[in-house]
Design an enzyme around this catalytic site. Structure first.
Site: not given
Ligand code: PNS
Length: 163
Positions: A22, A46, A95, A132
């Site tokens: 990150h 979560k 990645r 993570s």
């Molecule tokens: O670090 P992560 O868990 O891979 O991040 C994923 C994250 C939190 C960036 C993604 O799940 C997200 O944008 N969630 C927010 C809710 C949202 O906007 N959902 C619709 C996505 S199209």
């Protein structure tokens, strides 16, 4: 949208905890946008290892050398955060092809919802295996995570696991 917000980007994630992978993305993106908002996305369904406040403190520490980085939190749709802040660009690190497959529908959906664009960045190749969740598993099982997280994150993780 103002000139400033045109040059702002949001880098969203769970950051539970933030890794050197990150951090590489933050460094490169911060050099290319006038402001980078690193946003901890809150998912009430979560429960992470670290609290949101702990993640914010950790992100603040590892980005302290980047004056144009701001840490935020948001519960709800990422595009609503982007609209709220007047930000038109999402930054995501890739990645591997699994990340790519996972990210494409979200990027398309986010564009459909509000027109916000997603810019993808390749991670630093030596960190392409770092996540993570893997870091937490390795640390739980007694492995050395020194190369994969900042020293303060390693300490926080070991302390948390000892609780
Ligand atoms: O670090 P992560 O868990 O891979 O991040 C994923 C994250 C939190 C960036 C993604 O799940 C997200 O944008 N969630 C927010 C809710 C949202 O906007 N959902 C619709 C996505 S199209």
């Amino acid at each position: 949208m103002s000139e400033t917000s045109k040059n702002s980007a949001v880098c969203p994630g769970s950051f539970d905890p933030v890794t050197r992978g990150h951090q590489y993305i933050f460094d490169v993106a911060a050099a290319r946008f006038s402001e980078l908002v690193v946003t901890v996305m809150v998912n009430p369904n979560k429960k992470g290892l670290f609290t949101i406040d702990e993640r914010v403190a950790q992100l603040t520490a590892v980005t302290a050398h980047l004056p144009n980085v701001r840490i935020a939190t948001w519960e709800g749709l990422l595009v609503d955060f982007a609209r709220h802040e007047g930000i038109g660009t999402i930054i995501k690190g890739l990645r591997n092809s699994v990340d790519f497959e996972y990210e494409i529908p979200m990027a398309q959906m986010n564009r459909d919802l509000t027109g916000v664009e997603t810019f993808f960045m390749l991670t630093e190749p030596t960190l392409a295996h770092v996540s993570s969740s893997l870091i937490k598993e390795v640390a739980k099982l007694g492995g050395d995570i020194t190369d994969f997280v900042a020293p303060e994150i390693k300490t926080a993780l070991l302390n948390k696991l000892a609780e």
